[in-house]
Design an enzyme around this catalytic site. Sequence first.
Site, PDB file in Angstrom:
ATOM      1  N   ASP A 191       0.873  -1.174   0.000  1.00 50.90           N
ATOM      2  CA  ASP A 191       0.000   0.000   0.000  1.00 50.90           C
ATOM      3  C   ASP A 191       0.911   1.226   0.000  1.00 50.90           C
ATOM      4  O   ASP A 191       2.072   1.169   0.405  1.00 50.90           O
ATOM      5  CB  ASP A 191      -0.951  -0.025   1.202  1.00 50.90           C
ATOM      6  CG  ASP A 191      -2.128   0.936   1.023  1.00 50.90           C
ATOM      7  OD1 ASP A 191      -2.167   1.655   0.010  1.00 50.90           O
ATOM      8  OD2 ASP A 191      -2.993   0.989   1.911  1.00 50.90           O
TER       9      ASP A 191
ATOM     10  N   ASP B  65      -2.859   8.230  -2.328  1.00 54.08           N
ATOM     11  CA  ASP B  65      -4.202   8.798  -2.392  1.00 54.08           C
ATOM     12  C   ASP B  65      -4.592   9.405  -1.061  1.00 54.08           C
ATOM     13  O   ASP B  65      -3.907   9.218  -0.062  1.00 54.08           O
ATOM     14  CB  ASP B  65      -5.206   7.684  -2.733  1.00 54.08           C
ATOM     15  CG  ASP B  65      -5.214   6.572  -1.685  1.00 54.08           C
ATOM     16  OD1 ASP B  65      -4.146   6.332  -1.054  1.00 54.08           O
ATOM     17  OD2 ASP B  65      -6.258   5.948  -1.473  1.00 54.08           O
TER      18      ASP B  65
ATOM     19  N   GLY C 175     -11.365   4.024   0.343  1.00 51.70           N
ATOM     20  CA  GLY C 175     -12.356   4.830   1.046  1.00 51.70           C
ATOM     21  C   GLY C 175     -13.571   4.063   1.517  1.00 51.70           C
ATOM     22  O   GLY C 175     -14.615   4.648   1.771  1.00 51.70           O
TER      23      GLY C 175
ATOM     24  N   ASP D  34      -8.114  -7.505   1.211  1.00 53.23           N
ATOM     25  CA  ASP D  34      -7.141  -7.654   2.292  1.00 53.23           C
ATOM     26  C   ASP D  34      -7.769  -7.062   3.547  1.00 53.23           C
ATOM     27  O   ASP D  34      -8.664  -6.216   3.463  1.00 53.23           O
ATOM     28  CB  ASP D  34      -5.849  -6.864   2.013  1.00 53.23           C
ATOM     29  CG  ASP D  34      -6.002  -5.406   2.392  1.00 53.23           C
ATOM     30  OD1 ASP D  34      -6.667  -4.677   1.653  1.00 53.23           O
ATOM     31  OD2 ASP D  34      -5.495  -5.005   3.458  1.00 53.23           O
TER      32      ASP D  34
ATOM     33  N   CYS E 167     -12.836 -26.972   9.985  1.00 52.09           N
ATOM     34  CA  CYS E 167     -11.632 -26.334   9.442  1.00 52.09           C
ATOM     35  C   CYS E 167     -10.510 -27.351   9.241  1.00 52.09           C
ATOM     36  O   CYS E 167     -10.329 -28.267  10.049  1.00 52.09           O
ATOM     37  CB  CYS E 167     -11.186 -25.224  10.384  1.00 52.09           C
ATOM     38  SG  CYS E 167      -9.700 -24.364   9.831  1.00 52.09           S
TER      39      CYS E 167
ATOM     40  N   CYS F 209      -7.250 -26.499   9.068  1.00 49.41           N
ATOM     41  CA  CYS F 209      -5.955 -25.867   9.362  1.00 49.41           C
ATOM     42  C   CYS F 209      -5.149 -26.673  10.390  1.00 49.41           C
ATOM     43  O   CYS F 209      -5.680 -27.539  11.096  1.00 49.41           O
ATOM     44  CB  CYS F 209      -6.151 -24.414   9.815  1.00 49.41           C
ATOM     45  SG  CYS F 209      -6.421 -24.185  11.577  1.00 49.41           S
TER      46      CYS F 209
ATOM     47  N   CYS G 281      -6.620 -26.468  13.971  1.00 47.69           N
ATOM     48  CA  CYS G 281      -7.836 -27.254  14.229  1.00 47.69           C
ATOM     49  C   CYS G 281      -7.576 -28.749  14.164  1.00 47.69           C
ATOM     50  O   CYS G 281      -8.270 -29.532  14.806  1.00 47.69           O
ATOM     51  CB  CYS G 281      -8.933 -26.836  13.256  1.00 47.69           C
ATOM     52  SG  CYS G 281      -9.512 -25.149  13.608  1.00 47.69           S
TER      53      CYS G 281
ATOM     54  N   HIS H  72      -5.328 -20.117  12.181  1.00 56.24           N
ATOM     55  CA  HIS H  72      -6.725 -20.497  11.961  1.00 56.24           C
ATOM     56  C   HIS H  72      -7.517 -19.395  11.253  1.00 56.24           C
ATOM     57  O   HIS H  72      -8.215 -19.661  10.271  1.00 56.24           O
ATOM     58  CB  HIS H  72      -7.439 -20.891  13.262  1.00 56.24           C
ATOM     59  CG  HIS H  72      -8.906 -20.983  13.046  1.00 56.24           C
ATOM     60  ND1 HIS H  72      -9.489 -22.082  12.444  1.00 56.24           N
ATOM     61  CD2 HIS H  72      -9.894 -20.069  13.208  1.00 56.24           C
ATOM     62  CE1 HIS H  72     -10.775 -21.838  12.274  1.00 56.24           C
ATOM     63  NE2 HIS H  72     -11.054 -20.624  12.735  1.00 56.24           N
TER      64      HIS H  72
HETATM   65  N1  GUN Z   1      -6.538   0.723   2.795  1.00 56.91           N
HETATM   66  C1  GUN Z   1      -7.839   0.725   3.121  1.00 56.91           C
HETATM   67  N2  GUN Z   1      -8.486   1.749   2.526  1.00 56.91           N
HETATM   68  C2  GUN Z   1      -7.562   2.415   1.794  1.00 56.91           C
HETATM   69  C3  GUN Z   1      -7.614   3.592   0.955  1.00 56.91           C
HETATM   70  O1  GUN Z   1      -8.654   4.220   0.752  1.00 56.91           O
HETATM   71  N3  GUN Z   1      -6.436   3.978   0.374  1.00 56.91           N
HETATM   72  C4  GUN Z   1      -5.262   3.304   0.582  1.00 56.91           C
HETATM   73  N4  GUN Z   1      -4.146   3.728  -0.017  1.00 56.91           N
HETATM   74  N5  GUN Z   1      -5.197   2.200   1.367  1.00 56.91           N
HETATM   75  C5  GUN Z   1      -6.333   1.778   1.958  1.00 56.91           C
HETATM   76 ZN    ZN Z   2      -8.694 -23.910  11.819  1.00 46.66          ZN
END
Ligand code: GUN
Ligand code: ZN
Length: 374
Positions: free
Chosen positions: A94, A148, A218, A268, A306, A308, A311, A337
């Site tokens: 990021d 951003d 966002g 993520d 599960c 894993c 578990c 887990h």
């Molecule tokens: N991670 C979660 N939301 C955002 C976002 O709006 N911009 C960036 N760069 N990372 C994020």
């Molecule tokens: Zn598990």
Amino acid sequence: MSAIRFEITHVCKQSGARCGILHTPHGDVETPMFMPVGTLATVKFLSPEEIKALGAGVILANTYHLWLRPGEDIVDKAGGVQKFMNYSGPMLTDSGGFQVFSLADRRKIKEEGVTFKSHLDGSTLFLSPEKSIQIQNKIGADIIMSFDECAPYPCSYDYMKNSVERTLRWAKRGKDAHQRPEEQALFGIVQGGEYQDLREMCAKTLAEMDFPGYSIGGTSVGESKETMYKMIDYSVKYLPWEKPRYLMGVGSVDAILEGILRNVDMFDCVLPTRIARHGTLMTSQGRVNIKKQEYEEDFGPLDPECDCYTCKNYSRAYLRHLFRCNEGLGSRLMSIHNLRFLLSLTEQARKAIREDRFGDFKAELFKKYNLNSV
Ligand code: GUN
Ligand code: ZN
């Protein structure tokens, strides 16, 4: 030539959801996928071998954190983040945009960039679109993000309009500053909050700039789930079908499934690993808080459904004991887990898409988890 190639392999006849393969310099990964977060070039408590064994595709790291410690030059000298942390799979960083807005104090946003105080020692720092890309070029992940502004929520239309327009200028500046487009794919990030016309304008402008992939930013900033799904709709609609889409910071079961339905390919979230370290587990029976007295003599597995390592080998009673004694093994086993739970969810989703039954699959899971918000 772009660093990545995205191949859509099937579109579910029942739901319109899609699955595919993302080809990266560090290997091919299947989509839709959940990406574990390894902020400081480590998925907390897990070794690279363990991460691989969970079935993870891409893992994340953060520009802001690695810039502060150990510094991008150290990572560069190590031969890039994968060599540095001994992880051979694909990685994504990021841009620092979000971290500056969520972690740092006393921000000042100007056209040039953002001045703020370090969350570590309070020193004054400056990050710009160019600087973020320069750092990400040195960190060396396969996929990198534009710098951003993730505006607060709620936020006035006028503020958001100015913010989106600046984020678009920043995206262009970052793209121009990118030195390694053949090794690292730079994604544009769609902002615009809950405002349909701003999301549309942002997505269309980014699409014209022709990025190898697009993120939806966002979201998960305090809005309702319904609003989040609308934000996804407003963004995805104007993005090119053939490019990968990444919904940033979203990792709840319902939002992942709603995102997949809307043709999002990547997700993520720090939540599964963070709550695991605090003793909260996502299971097929809903959330389990391992601290509870009721697990003291519960010698059954954490989640009988599960597959894993945790578990298959440990009991709820033992996990509760480790947690109460603050033992590192507890954090490890519970992180394993929770990650497996979400990675398995996306594996099952891919299978359902391939078999043209993602609509049924999603409905079944919503019914199953109705009483517990996982
Ligand atoms: N991670 C979660 N939301 C955002 C976002 O709006 N911009 C960036 N760069 N990372 C994020
Ligand atoms: Zn598990």
